[in-house]
Scaffold this motif. Structure first.
Motif, short mmCIF file in Angstrom:
data_model
loop_
_atom_site.label_atom_id
_atom_site.label_comp_id
_atom_site.label_asym_id
_atom_site.label_seq_id
_atom_site.Cartn_x
_atom_site.Cartn_y
_atom_site.Cartn_z
N MET B 101 25.71 44.24 -21.02
CA MET B 101 25.59 42.71 -20.80
C MET B 101 27.10 42.33 -20.14
O MET B 101 26.98 41.27 -19.52
N ASN B 102 27.81 43.24 -20.18
CA ASN B 102 29.24 43.04 -19.26
C ASN B 102 29.31 43.71 -18.05
O ASN B 102 30.47 43.83 -17.44
N VAL B 103 28.34 44.44 -17.59
CA VAL B 103 28.24 44.95 -16.36
C VAL B 103 27.32 44.28 -15.47
O VAL B 103 26.15 43.70 -15.72
N SER B 104 27.39 44.10 -14.13
CA SER B 104 26.86 43.23 -13.19
C SER B 104 25.37 43.91 -13.09
O SER B 104 25.08 45.09 -13.49
N ALA B 105 24.56 42.86 -12.58
CA ALA B 105 23.01 43.28 -12.48
C ALA B 105 22.92 44.57 -11.62
O ALA B 105 22.36 45.57 -12.10
N GLU B 136 11.74 41.10 -7.70
CA GLU B 136 11.79 39.44 -7.38
C GLU B 136 12.98 38.92 -7.82
O GLU B 136 13.09 37.91 -8.55
N ILE B 137 14.22 39.68 -7.93
CA ILE B 137 15.53 39.21 -7.99
C ILE B 137 16.09 38.92 -6.92
O ILE B 137 16.29 40.14 -6.05
N ASP B 138 16.62 37.87 -6.57
CA ASP B 138 17.50 37.69 -4.93
C ASP B 138 18.62 38.57 -5.04
O ASP B 138 19.29 38.79 -5.88
N ALA B 139 18.54 39.20 -3.86
CA ALA B 139 19.55 40.22 -3.54
C ALA B 139 21.12 39.46 -3.83
O ALA B 139 22.08 39.97 -4.33
N SER B 140 21.18 38.04 -3.70
CA SER B 140 22.51 37.36 -3.75
C SER B 140 23.06 37.40 -5.45
O SER B 140 24.06 37.22 -5.32
N ARG B 141 22.20 37.97 -6.13
CA ARG B 141 22.53 37.94 -7.62
C ARG B 141 23.21 39.05 -8.12
O ARG B 141 23.37 39.50 -9.32
N VAL B 142 23.40 40.27 -7.02
CA VAL B 142 23.70 41.39 -7.15
C VAL B 142 24.86 41.91 -8.14
O VAL B 142 24.88 42.51 -9.05
#
Ligand SMILES: Nc1ncnc2c1ncn2[C@@H]1O[C@H](COP(=O)(O)OP(=O)(O)OP(=O)(O)O)[C@@H](O)[C@H]1O
Ligand SMILES: Nc1ncnc2c1ncn2[C@@H]1O[C@H](COP(=O)(O)OP(=O)(O)OP(=O)(O)O)[C@@H](O)[C@H]1O
Ligand SMILES: [Mg+2]
Ligand SMILES: [Mg+2]
Lengths: 228, 255
Positions: B101-105, B136-142
């Motif tokens: 949970m403390n690491v980015s998507a 289907e997760i937007d690339a901008s949320r990486v």
């Protein structure tokens, strides 16, 4: 003529455990033979077991006794005793089934439902739109999932999906039941063409006119006596 | 040849028989659903099949890509951990159990690639973004942290993290449990497409018969630790033989 499908002593009794184990005998001693290029129509009154027989041929219902031999890639496979993955392979390559009502994956478009049948077999999906249009499903409906379609439209999608892959054996449960005269004629023509290609067809069909147009032979079923 | 095969699995928790003489066979590319009421032993079976819990009796055999058979519960734990990192994947009902949970998507997805030996940062990031898009997760949320994601997005992120290494075998425990119905439908669609396209074999635990019908080739019905019926999915659901399966099928509206 090549024998494509044969049952030997096929029997089916439902045991209804929720009704105190009541036994419902439906089929017994069924010996059916269907050859390439032939259409056999199952006949008999409502409840005689026509759909039960057809579902048993497809492996959707479990045969209680007897064998269901299907010509699959040069050998006869017994659907009644084959392992699930063999039954699935037979359905993919050999045995197509058009049920009375369309059952589809939610959210998948009409075109994809039919095209998937071609894609999963490594074939060009372009034929899907052509067949849908032949069945009078207009292009503007192709991108929409069929959940909201009328009964007749859904049945035509079901038929397109069933016919598109060109299975050597086709099982058709009331293929024209909710269709108007124009679409009935299209389906009759598609069945004729399939027979000419050598497809073996088993059909259930209450409409006398359609039955006369497609049947080479009737296979009568009589209702089994209900035992307690 | 079977990919995974279990024989005679039994496990008791005190007086509770969680598994009773269970056999399972799974073939390459096959999806097997385990259904049954709450407490029937589904999760326990999944945990034993995947080597996470040791049975009192019985064996689980896994055939690796070289055709070698491994007795899962006799493997040294580093070898089992390697298997979990490479050939296998596990999708939990609660994605927080699998995600960091403390690491980015993007990091959550890329980490699995690194654990398998990938080193080139640009490639890892590109593949992570590719997988986020596939689920289907937007690339901008990486670069966002998972805690900023909805439940359905977390589950999709978990699926990307699990599938990025192209496992041959995935264990899934109620992957759509706890999500609302429209999110569920989308997720099921996604799982169905990915599993078919990648030819993944899966053992899927679900109490939802409609989910089993949609995703599984074969179904096994559990009751009080036993498999009481198993077979082709549509046959078991449309023509159930066992009294318990008939009860299970009759109590859902339309599966
Ligand atoms: N899954 C099932 N479980 C229990 N009984 C069933 C099942 N399917 C069919 N039956 C019973 O088997 C008998 C034959 O049904 P079937 O649907 O085969 O008849 P049919 O000849 O196709 O009739 P119709 O012309 O009305 O479609 C009926 O009594 C029906 O209730
Ligand atoms: N670690 C444990 N210690 C004691 N009992 C356990 C343990 N794990 C499971 N059980 C018991 O074993 C039985 C089977 O549990 P399991 O979690 O496998 O059920 P399940 O079929 O997955 O149920 P659900 O659908 O509710 O998730 C239950 O009675 C449960 O209480
Ligand atoms: Mg009928
Ligand atoms: Mg559980």
């Amino acid at each position: 003529m090549t024998l494509m499908l044969r049952t030997e002593g096929l029997a089916k009794t439902f045991t209804l455990h929720l009704r105190g184990g009541m036994m419902l005998p439906v089929l017994s001693g069924i010996d059916l033979e269907v050859h390439a290029g032939e259409c056999v129509v199952l006949s008999g009154p409502s409840g005689a077991g026509k759909s039960t027989l057809m579902r048993s041929l497809y492996g959707n219902y479990r045969a209680e006794a007897g064998r269901i031999l299907v010509r699959h890639g040069g050998e006869m496979v017994d659907i009644a005793s084959a392992e699930p993955r063999i039954v699935l392979a037979v359905r993919r390559e050999t045995l197509g089934y058009v049920s009375q009502f369309l059952r589809v994956v939610p959210r998948v478009s009409t075109l994809d439902i039919v095209a998937d049948e071609l894609i999963t077999r490594g074939r060009d999906p372009a034929a899907a739109a052509v067949l849908l249009s032949r069945l009078n499903i207009p292009r503007r409906l192709h991108d929409i999932p069929p959940a909201t379609f009328s009964g007749g439209e859904q049945q035509r999608v079901n038929l397109a999906r069933g016919f598109i892959a060109g299975h050597p054996i086709l099982l058709l449960d009331e293929p024209t039941a909710s269709l108007d005269a124009e679409n009935r004629a299209v389906v009759v023509e598609m069945i004729r063409e399939a027979k000419q290609r050598g497809t073996a067809i088993v059909a259930i069909c209450h409409d006398a006119e359609v039955r006369d147009a497609i049947a080479d032979r009737l296979f009568p079923l009589t209702p089994a006596r209900e035992a307690a | 040849m079977t990919l995974l095969s279990a024989r005679g699995l039994s496990l008791r928790f005190g007086a509770i028989p969680a598994l009773v003489d269970v056999d399972v066979d799974l073939w390459q590319g096959e999806v097997l659903a385990i259904v049954g009421e709450s407490g029937s032993g589904k999760t326990t079976l999944l945990n034993v099949l995947s080597g996470r819990v040791t049975p009192d009796a019985g064996h689980v055999f896994y055939r690796d890509p070289h055709g070698l058979e491994h007795d899962v519960h006799a493997m040294p734990s580093p070898a089992l951990r390697t298997l979990h990192r490479s050939d296998w994947g596990f999708v939990h009902q609660d994605p927080r159990q699998n995600l960091r949970m403390n690491v980015s998507a993007g990091g959550n997805v890329g980490e699995r690639l690194m654990a398998r030996g990938a080193r080139h940062y640009g490639n890892i990031r590109a593949e992570a973004i590719d997988w986020l898009t596939q689920v289907e997760i937007d690339a901008s949320r990486v670069d966002d942290l998972p805690r900023t994601f909805s439940g359905g997005m977390l589950q999709r992120l978990q699926i990307a993290r699990t599938l990025v290494t192209h496992p041959r075998l995935v264990f899934m425990d109620e992957p759509t449990g706890g999500l609302d119905v429209s999110v569920q439908a989308r997720l099921l669609d996604l799982i169905r497409t990915l599993v078919a396209r990648l030819g993944i074999a899966a053992v899927l635990v679900t109490h939802d018969i409609a989910v089993a019908r949609l995703l599984a080739h074969r179904i096994a019905v559990m009751q009080r630790g036993r498999i009481v019926e198993t077979g082709l999915t549509d046959q078991v659901l449309d023509d159930p033989q066992h009294a318990y399966t008939q009860l299970l099928v009759s109590s859902v509206l339309q599966a």
